[in-house]
Write a protein that holds these residues in place. Structure first.
Motif, short mmCIF file in Angstrom:
data_model
loop_
_atom_site.label_atom_id
_atom_site.label_comp_id
_atom_site.label_asym_id
_atom_site.label_seq_id
_atom_site.Cartn_x
_atom_site.Cartn_y
_atom_site.Cartn_z
N MET A 1 2.03 2.11 -8.51
CA MET A 1 1.11 1.10 -8.04
C MET A 1 1.88 -0.22 -7.91
O MET A 1 2.57 -0.63 -8.83
CB MET A 1 -0.03 0.96 -9.04
N ASN A 2 1.74 -0.87 -6.75
CA ASN A 2 2.48 -2.11 -6.56
C ASN A 2 1.73 -3.29 -7.19
O ASN A 2 0.59 -3.19 -7.63
CB ASN A 2 2.78 -2.35 -5.07
N GLU A 3 2.38 -4.45 -7.20
CA GLU A 3 1.82 -5.64 -7.85
C GLU A 3 0.55 -6.12 -7.17
O GLU A 3 -0.41 -6.53 -7.83
CB GLU A 3 2.87 -6.74 -7.86
N GLU A 4 0.51 -6.07 -5.82
CA GLU A 4 -0.69 -6.51 -5.09
C GLU A 4 -1.90 -5.64 -5.46
O GLU A 4 -3.00 -6.15 -5.68
CB GLU A 4 -0.44 -6.46 -3.59
N GLU A 6 -2.34 -3.94 -8.21
CA GLU A 6 -2.70 -4.25 -9.59
C GLU A 6 -3.52 -5.55 -9.66
O GLU A 6 -4.48 -5.63 -10.42
CB GLU A 6 -1.46 -4.36 -10.47
N GLN A 7 -3.14 -6.54 -8.87
CA GLN A 7 -3.88 -7.80 -8.84
C GLN A 7 -5.30 -7.59 -8.31
O GLN A 7 -6.26 -8.16 -8.83
CB GLN A 7 -3.16 -8.85 -8.00
N LEU A 8 -5.43 -6.76 -7.27
CA LEU A 8 -6.75 -6.48 -6.72
C LEU A 8 -7.63 -5.74 -7.72
O LEU A 8 -8.82 -6.02 -7.85
CB LEU A 8 -6.62 -5.68 -5.41
N LEU A 9 -7.03 -4.79 -8.44
CA LEU A 9 -7.79 -4.05 -9.45
C LEU A 9 -8.22 -4.98 -10.59
O LEU A 9 -9.34 -4.87 -11.10
CB LEU A 9 -6.98 -2.88 -9.98
N LEU A 52 -8.88 0.80 -3.29
CA LEU A 52 -7.80 -0.07 -3.76
C LEU A 52 -6.62 0.75 -4.26
O LEU A 52 -5.47 0.37 -4.06
CB LEU A 52 -8.30 -1.00 -4.87
N ARG A 53 -6.89 1.85 -4.91
CA ARG A 53 -5.80 2.71 -5.39
C ARG A 53 -5.05 3.33 -4.22
O ARG A 53 -3.90 3.70 -4.36
CB ARG A 53 -6.35 3.79 -6.31
N GLU A 54 -5.74 3.46 -3.07
CA GLU A 54 -5.09 3.99 -1.86
C GLU A 54 -4.42 2.87 -1.07
O GLU A 54 -4.08 3.04 0.08
CB GLU A 54 -6.14 4.68 -0.99
N LYS A 55 -4.33 1.70 -1.71
CA LYS A 55 -3.63 0.55 -1.14
C LYS A 55 -4.36 -0.09 0.04
O LYS A 55 -3.74 -0.57 0.97
CB LYS A 55 -2.21 0.91 -0.78
N THR A 56 -5.69 -0.09 0.00
CA THR A 56 -6.46 -0.82 1.00
C THR A 56 -6.26 -2.31 0.76
O THR A 56 -6.32 -2.77 -0.38
CB THR A 56 -7.97 -0.48 0.89
N ARG A 57 -6.01 -3.05 1.81
CA ARG A 57 -5.79 -4.50 1.69
C ARG A 57 -7.13 -5.21 1.74
O ARG A 57 -7.95 -4.97 2.62
CB ARG A 57 -4.89 -4.98 2.82
N VAL A 58 -7.35 -6.14 0.79
CA VAL A 58 -8.59 -6.91 0.71
C VAL A 58 -8.22 -8.38 0.54
O VAL A 58 -7.47 -8.72 -0.38
CB VAL A 58 -9.46 -6.44 -0.48
N ASP A 59 -8.75 -9.24 1.42
CA ASP A 59 -8.44 -10.66 1.33
C ASP A 59 -9.32 -11.38 0.32
O ASP A 59 -8.86 -12.23 -0.43
CB ASP A 59 -8.58 -11.34 2.70
N ASN A 60 -10.61 -11.07 0.30
CA ASN A 60 -11.55 -11.71 -0.62
C ASN A 60 -12.34 -10.62 -1.32
O ASN A 60 -13.30 -10.09 -0.77
CB ASN A 60 -12.48 -12.65 0.17
#
Length: 169
Positions: A1-4, A6-9, A52-60
């Motif tokens: 899991m990358n840092e981004e 982890e931050q989203l989670l 999110l675990r599948e690396k979906t990008r979320v801005d807000n």
């Protein structure tokens, strides 16, 4: 899991911890059935977690979760056969003491909001019950901010007229 990711989670965890009651109320005021509203919120949060675990990008993240719950509430009525309960009958529905206040509020609000076009009633719910700004409402509804404000204004004018008519009786 990358840092981004982890931050989203971590952000999702914060939202769930701090706003879980608000998210439930948001769904309940649209659905009106406690268990179904809880299920909708839980399903959405699990779905967001999986994406999110599948690396979906979320801005807000918070806006993303609110919109997902709003969409899930709309889908709830699409897939569930409409069961109409008259307001007089709704008063007889068994409600625990814990739910009584929110259920009574739901009935009162829906009586007034049912007299409005759906677009206007949803704006009123988002503004008054969910305490969103017009900017947040516009983003959630995918409409210009000015449209959100005008729909709100027309809705309030309509509710005021209905209340005046009720006073004259």
């Amino acid at each position: 899991m990358n840092e981004e990711t982890e931050q989203l989670l971590t952000e999702l965890e914060r939202i769930v911890t701090e706003r879980q009651d608000w998210l439930f109320r948001f769904a309940y005021m649209r659905i009106g059935i406690r268990e179904d509203a809880e299920d909708v919120v839980q399903e959405v949060l699990l779905g967001v977690f999986r994406r999110l675990r599948e690396k979906t990008r979320v801005d807000n993240m918070e806006q993303y979760v609110i919109r997902a719950i709003s969409n899930a509430c709309t889908d709830y009525f699409r897939r569930k056969p409409l069961h109409v309960v008259l307001l007089d009958q709704a008063k007889e529905v068994a409600v625990s003491d814990h739910d009584k206040q929110i259920h009574e509020e739901f009935l009162r609000v829906n009586r007034l909001l049912d007299t409005l076009p759906r677009e206007q009633s949803e704006i009123v719910r988002l503004k008054c019950y969910d305490d969103l700004t017009f900017k947040q409402i516009a983003e959630l509804q995918d409409i210009p901010e000015a449209t959100a404000k005008s729909r709100y204004r027309y809705a309030i004018m309509h509710v005021q007229q209905m209340m005046k008519k009720g006073e004259k009786r």
